[in-house]
Design a protein around this motif. Sequence first.
Motif, mmCIF file in Angstrom:
data_model
loop_
_atom_site.group_PDB
_atom_site.id
_atom_site.type_symbol
_atom_site.label_atom_id
_atom_site.label_comp_id
_atom_site.label_asym_id
_atom_site.label_seq_id
_atom_site.Cartn_x
_atom_site.Cartn_y
_atom_site.Cartn_z
ATOM 1 N N ARG A 89 48.551 51.493 37.234
ATOM 2 C CA ARG A 89 48.880 50.516 37.733
ATOM 3 C C ARG A 89 47.906 49.983 38.766
ATOM 4 O O ARG A 89 47.375 50.799 39.230
ATOM 5 N N PRO A 90 47.930 48.779 38.937
ATOM 6 C CA PRO A 90 46.709 48.005 39.845
ATOM 7 C C PRO A 90 47.249 48.278 41.299
ATOM 8 O O PRO A 90 48.550 48.207 41.694
ATOM 9 N N GLY A 93 47.916 43.990 43.811
ATOM 10 C CA GLY A 93 47.760 43.102 42.834
ATOM 11 C C GLY A 93 46.988 43.263 41.546
ATOM 12 O O GLY A 93 46.671 44.445 41.451
ATOM 13 N N SER A 94 46.371 42.505 41.012
ATOM 14 C CA SER A 94 45.519 42.687 39.688
ATOM 15 C C SER A 94 44.045 43.027 39.902
ATOM 16 O O SER A 94 43.552 42.472 41.061
ATOM 17 N N ASN A 95 43.540 43.391 39.015
ATOM 18 C CA ASN A 95 41.940 43.172 39.071
ATOM 19 C C ASN A 95 41.333 43.023 37.559
ATOM 20 O O ASN A 95 42.160 42.962 36.850
ATOM 21 N N ARG A 96 40.160 42.731 37.429
ATOM 22 C CA ARG A 96 39.647 42.369 36.161
ATOM 23 C C ARG A 96 39.720 43.313 35.083
ATOM 24 O O ARG A 96 39.937 42.912 33.956
ATOM 25 N N PHE A 98 42.737 45.205 34.672
ATOM 26 C CA PHE A 98 43.881 44.965 34.130
ATOM 27 C C PHE A 98 44.155 43.522 33.549
ATOM 28 O O PHE A 98 44.927 43.800 32.465
ATOM 29 N N GLU A 99 43.462 42.719 34.072
ATOM 30 C CA GLU A 99 43.689 41.546 33.522
ATOM 31 C C GLU A 99 43.042 41.238 31.986
ATOM 32 O O GLU A 99 43.459 40.826 31.003
ATOM 33 N N PRO A 103 42.881 48.771 31.643
ATOM 34 C CA PRO A 103 43.097 49.418 33.145
ATOM 35 C C PRO A 103 42.413 50.721 32.988
ATOM 36 O O PRO A 103 42.022 51.574 33.722
ATOM 37 N N GLN A 110 40.545 51.308 42.030
ATOM 38 C CA GLN A 110 41.054 50.187 41.277
ATOM 39 C C GLN A 110 41.998 50.348 40.162
ATOM 40 O O GLN A 110 42.634 49.664 39.520
ATOM 41 N N TYR A 111 42.831 51.472 40.466
ATOM 42 C CA TYR A 111 43.929 52.037 39.751
ATOM 43 C C TYR A 111 44.797 52.966 40.497
ATOM 44 O O TYR A 111 44.090 53.835 41.313
ATOM 45 N N TRP A 132 54.465 44.650 30.907
ATOM 46 C CA TRP A 132 53.372 44.674 30.084
ATOM 47 C C TRP A 132 52.872 46.352 29.864
ATOM 48 O O TRP A 132 51.986 46.489 29.419
#
Length: 356
Positions: A89-90, A93-96, A98-99, A103, A110-111, A132
């Motif tokens: 999970r991020p 918020g999200s990051n590239r 995850f987008e 992940p 970043q996770y 998701w």
Amino acid sequence: MKAIGVSDAGEGAELIELPEPEPESGEALVRTLRVGVDGTDHEVIAGSHGGAPEGEDYLVLGHEAVGVVEDPNDTDLDAGDVVVPTVRRPPNGSNRYFEAGEPDMAPDGQYHERGIVGAHGFMAEYFTSPEWALVEVPPELAAYGFLVEPISITEKAVEHAEASRSAFEWAPESALVLGNGSLGLLTLAMFEERFDRTYCLGRRERPDPTIDIIESLGSTYVNSNETPVPEIPAVYEAPDLIYEATGYAKHAFESIEALAPNGVAALLGVPSDWSFDVDGGALHRELVLHNKALVGSVNSNRRQFAAAVDSLAALDDDFLESLVTGVYGLDEFEAAFDDDDTTIKTAVQFSAYEER
Ligand code: NAP
Ligand code: BGC
Ligand code: ZN
């Protein structure tokens, strides 16, 4: 609700009482069926890997889960769907990564990994998850659905190993799995159809249930006390692919020597720091002059979970029955964390699956 967590390294897993979680928008509430235990859980319990969410003094364990959607909330899932959650999970918020749906490729920081590092896991009667991060599983696979996560680990590692050999006509015939733990044996079973000849290395003497499984899969058991990794090419053959699942750091380097020319070794183990001497020149030369590759691989993404669902469906029932040595209810959950030579793969059962 009841959950299984760890608060003090070295003190083992404990039963804890927590409020039932409420799904936020985009999340479903899942009733947990079963959660598997692997080597990583033992590392987390021992305090050598992972850690609790920031500001909390305990971590709910478990990253190999299967459950049933209890409340789809505002997602497109339906109540009763059998689902397996992905692990990462991020953090903010999200990051590239995850987008991009990758992940598993996110670097440290970043996770979070549910049940391992920074986020509570799935060993609870209920958990919530964003849609998701939930992969649907056919109901007939509900009982062994907790194996989807570890199988997805191998889907990813093999994908990356094959990608490293995609610039030429690679025609692998043989594979060697290092390690007869649950990840090694699952991988060996997946390799049965993919390679003409397979080998699995362990350090156990006969009789041993893992050796029985290896041989029932039509594979050859390599006893590392008799044939250490560097001697495998002389005694058996030099494998085209090596899959390391021991966490024994020397195997990373010994694999380079043991591989066939143009071969690749995928490294999965997560060893602690350990200094030892290696002949760096010989290893460097071996990699270059024989076009060998070493690929490290961690975690897995949604696509690899989906591939794992198909791989699980293809596994033989007899193999699954011999691999899973125990499924324990909450009243005897400690047994799921036993780590003796008769225990191969275990799971904790939080609720039973009833087909609608
Ligand atoms: P496990 O149950 O602890 O299995 C490890 C196996 O390797 C055991 O059967 C052990 O034998 C054997 N082994 C260890 N050292 C050995 C040596 N020197 N020679 C021969 N055999 C040796 O763990 P697992 O769940 O299968 O996972 C395997 C490794 O992969 C662990 O390090 C785990 O952390 C890692 N892992 C990584 C990922 C990833 O995403 N990269 C995912 C899952 C797991 P004995 O039982 O006889 O001691
Ligand atoms: C889990 C992976 C995780 C890795 C490293 C494994 O046991 O299955 O999802 O990325 O440990 O923490
Ligand atoms: Zn795992």
